[in-house]
Design a protein around this motif. Structure first.
Motif, PDB file in Angstrom:
ATOM      1  N   ALA A   1      -5.667 -29.121  20.459  1.00 14.74           N
ATOM      2  CA  ALA A   1      -6.025 -30.421  19.887  1.00 14.74           C
ATOM      3  C   ALA A   1      -6.656 -31.325  20.932  1.00 14.74           C
ATOM      4  O   ALA A   1      -7.639 -32.013  20.659  1.00 14.74           O
TER       5      ALA A   1
ATOM      6  N   LEU B   1     -10.136 -30.015  21.673  1.00 14.40           N
ATOM      7  CA  LEU B   1     -11.039 -30.384  20.588  1.00 14.40           C
ATOM      8  C   LEU B   1     -11.474 -31.833  20.716  1.00 14.40           C
ATOM      9  O   LEU B   1     -12.648 -32.156  20.534  1.00 14.40           O
TER      10      LEU B   1
ATOM     11  N   LEU C   1     -17.982 -33.876  10.362  1.00 18.92           N
ATOM     12  CA  LEU C   1     -17.013 -32.775  10.274  1.00 18.92           C
ATOM     13  C   LEU C   1     -16.209 -32.640  11.569  1.00 18.92           C
ATOM     14  O   LEU C   1     -15.008 -32.366  11.533  1.00 18.92           O
ATOM     15  N   LEU C   2     -16.869 -32.855  12.697  1.00 17.76           N
ATOM     16  CA  LEU C   2     -16.165 -32.823  13.980  1.00 17.76           C
ATOM     17  C   LEU C   2     -15.144 -33.956  14.067  1.00 17.76           C
ATOM     18  O   LEU C   2     -14.017 -33.747  14.522  1.00 17.76           O
TER      19      LEU C   2
ATOM     20  N   ALA D   1     -12.167 -32.977  12.004  1.00 19.35           N
ATOM     21  CA  ALA D   1     -11.334 -31.987  12.693  1.00 19.35           C
ATOM     22  C   ALA D   1     -10.483 -32.644  13.772  1.00 19.35           C
ATOM     23  O   ALA D   1      -9.301 -32.312  13.934  1.00 19.35           O
TER      24      ALA D   1
ATOM     25  N   ILE E   1      -7.678 -34.683  11.993  1.00 19.86           N
ATOM     26  CA  ILE E   1      -6.658 -33.798  11.408  1.00 19.86           C
ATOM     27  C   ILE E   1      -5.785 -33.180  12.497  1.00 19.86           C
ATOM     28  O   ILE E   1      -4.553 -33.129  12.362  1.00 19.86           O
ATOM     29  N   SER E   2      -6.404 -32.726  13.589  1.00 21.09           N
ATOM     30  CA  SER E   2      -5.600 -32.112  14.654  1.00 21.09           C
ATOM     31  C   SER E   2      -4.681 -33.135  15.316  1.00 21.09           C
ATOM     32  O   SER E   2      -3.521 -32.836  15.609  1.00 21.09           O
TER      33      SER E   2
END
Length: 102
Positions: A14, A17, A60-61, A64, A67-68
């Motif tokens: 996470a 990311l 979208l990134l 992500a 969410i992470s």
């Protein structure tokens, strides 16, 4: 794998990311022809008639990353981890908005 090892791997993933996403938000141009004017200011950039895939990828990134980090916040054992996760989400949203909000 032990649960502690899985949790550590998820936390590292996470954070990686987030770091990668922040670099992408800062490195990618908002419009695909921005680099032309940086090379030669006398060139006028053509209108961006193509698809807006860069903005969709960035969104979208961002999803992500959020969410992470939300998963990390939900599984955090200390208040400090939760606050740090919230700060990371706010920073990611601010980076995205500074580049792609129109």
């Amino acid at each position: 794998m032990k649960p502690a090892t899985t949790r550590l791997f998820a936390r590292i993933a996470a954070w990686a990311l987030f770091a990668w996403g922040a670099l992408v938000f800062l490195a990618l141009p908002v419009h695909r022809y921005d680099w032309m004017q940086q090379m030669d200011p006398s060139i006028t950039a053509p209108p961006d008639a193509g698809s807006d895939n860069g903005a969709m990828f960035a969104l979208l990134l961002l999803a992500a990353i959020v969410i992470s980090q939300a998963a990390l916040i939900a599984t955090a054992k200390s208040r400090r981890e939760r606050i740090l996760g919230i700060v990371v989400v706010v920073v990611a949203i601010a980076l995205w908005a500074s580049r792609h909000w129109r």
